[in-house]
Write an enzyme that holds these catalytic residues in place. Structure first.
Site, PDB file in Angstrom:
ATOM      1  N   LYS A 183       0.861  -1.182   0.000  1.00  0.00           N
ATOM      2  CA  LYS A 183       0.000   0.000   0.000  1.00  0.00           C
ATOM      3  C   LYS A 183       0.899   1.234   0.000  1.00  0.00           C
ATOM      4  CE  LYS A 183      -3.531   2.765   0.666  1.00  0.00           C
ATOM      5  NZ  LYS A 183      -4.443   3.056  -0.458  1.00  0.00           N
ATOM      6  N   GLY A 239      -6.161  -4.928  -9.442  1.00  0.00           N
ATOM      7  CA  GLY A 239      -6.729  -4.223  -8.296  1.00  0.00           C
ATOM      8  C   GLY A 239      -8.111  -4.732  -7.944  1.00  0.00           C
ATOM      9  N   CYS A 269      -2.831   9.842  -6.064  1.00  0.00           N
ATOM     10  CA  CYS A 269      -3.951   9.506  -5.175  1.00  0.00           C
ATOM     11  C   CYS A 269      -5.056  10.553  -5.325  1.00  0.00           C
ATOM     12  CB  CYS A 269      -3.515   9.438  -3.712  1.00  0.00           C
ATOM     13  SG  CYS A 269      -4.967   9.162  -2.654  1.00  0.00           S
ATOM     14  N   GLY A 307      -5.271  -1.548 -14.629  1.00  0.00           N
ATOM     15  CA  GLY A 307      -6.586  -1.006 -14.970  1.00  0.00           C
ATOM     16  C   GLY A 307      -7.408  -1.970 -15.779  1.00  0.00           C
ATOM     17  N   ASN A 310     -13.531   3.833  -4.910  1.00  0.00           N
ATOM     18  CA  ASN A 310     -12.943   3.892  -3.576  1.00  0.00           C
ATOM     19  C   ASN A 310     -12.554   5.306  -3.203  1.00  0.00           C
ATOM     20  OD1 ASN A 310      -9.793   4.350  -3.084  1.00  0.00           O
ATOM     21  ND2 ASN A 310     -10.053   3.518  -5.177  1.00  0.00           N
ATOM     22  N   SER A 311     -12.609   5.532  -1.913  1.00  0.00           N
ATOM     23  CA  SER A 311     -12.007   6.740  -1.355  1.00  0.00           C
ATOM     24  C   SER A 311     -11.420   6.356  -0.010  1.00  0.00           C
ATOM     25  CB  SER A 311     -13.037   7.852  -1.201  1.00  0.00           C
ATOM     26  OG  SER A 311     -12.374   9.027  -0.723  1.00  0.00           O
ATOM     27  N   MET A 312     -10.365   5.535  -0.084  1.00  0.00           N
ATOM     28  CA  MET A 312      -9.768   4.996   1.138  1.00  0.00           C
ATOM     29  C   MET A 312      -9.074   6.085   1.959  1.00  0.00           C
ATOM     30  SD  MET A 312     -10.730   1.958   0.557  1.00  0.00           S
ATOM     31  CE  MET A 312      -9.967   1.038   1.882  1.00  0.00           C
ATOM     32  N   GLY A 313      -8.425   7.022   1.268  1.00  0.00           N
ATOM     33  CA  GLY A 313      -7.746   8.102   1.979  1.00  0.00           C
ATOM     34  C   GLY A 313      -6.406   7.697   2.566  1.00  0.00           C
TER      35      GLY A 313
HETATM   36  O1  HRO Z   1      -5.918   5.320  -0.519  1.00  0.00           O
HETATM   37  C1  HRO Z   1      -6.606   5.727  -1.483  1.00  0.00           C
HETATM   38  O2  HRO Z   1      -7.681   6.319  -1.323  1.00  0.00           O
HETATM   39  C2  HRO Z   1      -6.147   5.551  -2.863  1.00  0.00           C
HETATM   40  C3  HRO Z   1      -4.855   5.803  -3.291  1.00  0.00           C
HETATM   41 CL1  HRO Z   1      -3.591   6.222  -2.234  1.00  0.00          CL
HETATM   42  C4  HRO Z   1      -4.540   5.705  -4.654  1.00  0.00           C
HETATM   43  O3  HRO Z   1      -3.415   5.938  -5.116  1.00  0.00           O
HETATM   44  N1  HRO Z   1      -5.533   5.361  -5.507  1.00  0.00           N
HETATM   45  C5  HRO Z   1      -6.789   5.106  -5.094  1.00  0.00           C
HETATM   46  O4  HRO Z   1      -7.665   4.790  -5.911  1.00  0.00           O
HETATM   47  N2  HRO Z   1      -7.069   5.194  -3.759  1.00  0.00           N
END
Ligand code: HRO
Length: 308
Positions: free
Chosen positions: A44, A268, A127, A246, A68-71
């Protein structure tokens, strides 16, 4: 079928690996990748200190893709540095993804992980999910300045993870900047940033952060990914190692990335959906396609896309 490849000076037993972010945050996830049939372990994206990331729900998979919006949730670079000796025991290369919310953070994370010498460093310029922080890869000057400083710190081969570009003028400018920066490889593409997926029944967005805006992945983004792989393959005259990411859901998708110029391919959304068994399935499907087409290895098909 020979699916091994030489990538930026590193030998990979398989051209397939996880995309940074997919099932690669914790020790358990990274060790599962070590045991699986992935050609490398990609971490990560790491920042100098542990981050919990954005509030839930922050990942949603649906027919055709994911958002996603993991942050940037991650254990912090020192923790990944401490894990590296254990990950090495799996006998495959480790690729450290490095990120930051500022230049100082990128440099600190890069310094911490470079100290234990991962095989490659992938600098995440793309990101899309940090509120208030634009994707650096869309700003050529900012990317140039950052890479110039990282170059001084990262003493293993260093590549970049780029956002998708939608106009040749941006690919041209980025390629010129990367040439000057002396990067060892290019990884394309990160998720397609700031998409919005709506649940019409509940009349709401499917993820919480940023009002529902997030990075799109999976099958729906494959044509954008292939276009960027192809564009950078051509801009570097076929001499820049390219990691294609992708829309890889089947062996045919891996083959298409190879035809466009990818030396190795990351998975992914399909990895999130299926777990680490996905690598075995993709290997089998890719092997069958290559054999049917008369190729003797994955490397043999690289860049062979015919233009009509
Ligand atoms: O952690 C994320 O929200 C995130 C990252 Cl760092 C990234 O490079 N790409 C993504 O789709 N999510």
């Amino acid at each position: 079928m020979d699916l091994s490849v030489e990538f930026a000076g590193v030998r990979l037993a398989s051209c397939l690996m996880n995309a940074a972010g997919a099932l690669c945050v914790t020790r358990d996830e990274l060790e599962a990748l070590g045991r699986a049939r992935s050609g490398a372990i990609v971490t990560k994206s790491m920042t100098p200190a542990l981050r919990r990331g954005n509030p839930d729900p922050r990942y949603h998979s649906f027919p055709g893709g994911s958002i996603n919006s993991m942050g940037l949730p991650n254990l912090g670079a020192p923790a990944y540095a401490a894990l590296l000796p254990d990950l090495r025991r799996f006998g495959k290369p480790v690729i450290a993804s490095v990120a930051g919310l500022s230049t100082a953070e990128f440099l600190e994370a890069a310094r911490a992980i470079t100290a234990v010498r991962p095989d490659l460093v992938e600098v995440n310029l793309s990101c899309p999910n940090i509120p208030g922080k634009p994707q650096i890869g869309y700003d050529v000057q900012a990317s140039r300045a950052l890479l110039r400083q990282l170059r001084e710190v990262v003493t293993v081969p260093m590549g970049v993870k780029l956002p998708p570009y939608f106009d040749p003028v941006h690919q041209d400018a980025t390629a010129a900047m990367l040439r000057e920066a002396g990067v060892a490889f290019v990884s394309v593409i990160n998720s397609v940033g700031n998409g919005l997926v709506v649940d019409p029944e509940r009349e709401c967005a499917v993820i919480k952060p940023k009002g529902g805006f997030g990075g799109l992945g999976g099958a729906m983004i494959k044509p954008v990914a292939l276009a960027n792989v192809r564009a950078f393959w051509k801009l570097f005259g076929g001499r820049m190692p390219i990691l294609g990411t992708g829309g890889v859901v089947s062996g045919a998708d891996v083959f298409e990335h190879g035809l466009c110029g990818a030396s190795a391919v990351q998975v992914g959304t399909a990895l999130m959906d299926e777990g680490v068994g996905v690598f075995e399935r993709l290997e089998r499907e890719l092997g069958e396609i290559l054999a049917r087409k008369g190729y003797r290895s994955f490397e043999d098909c690289r860049g062979k896309l015919r233009e009509l």
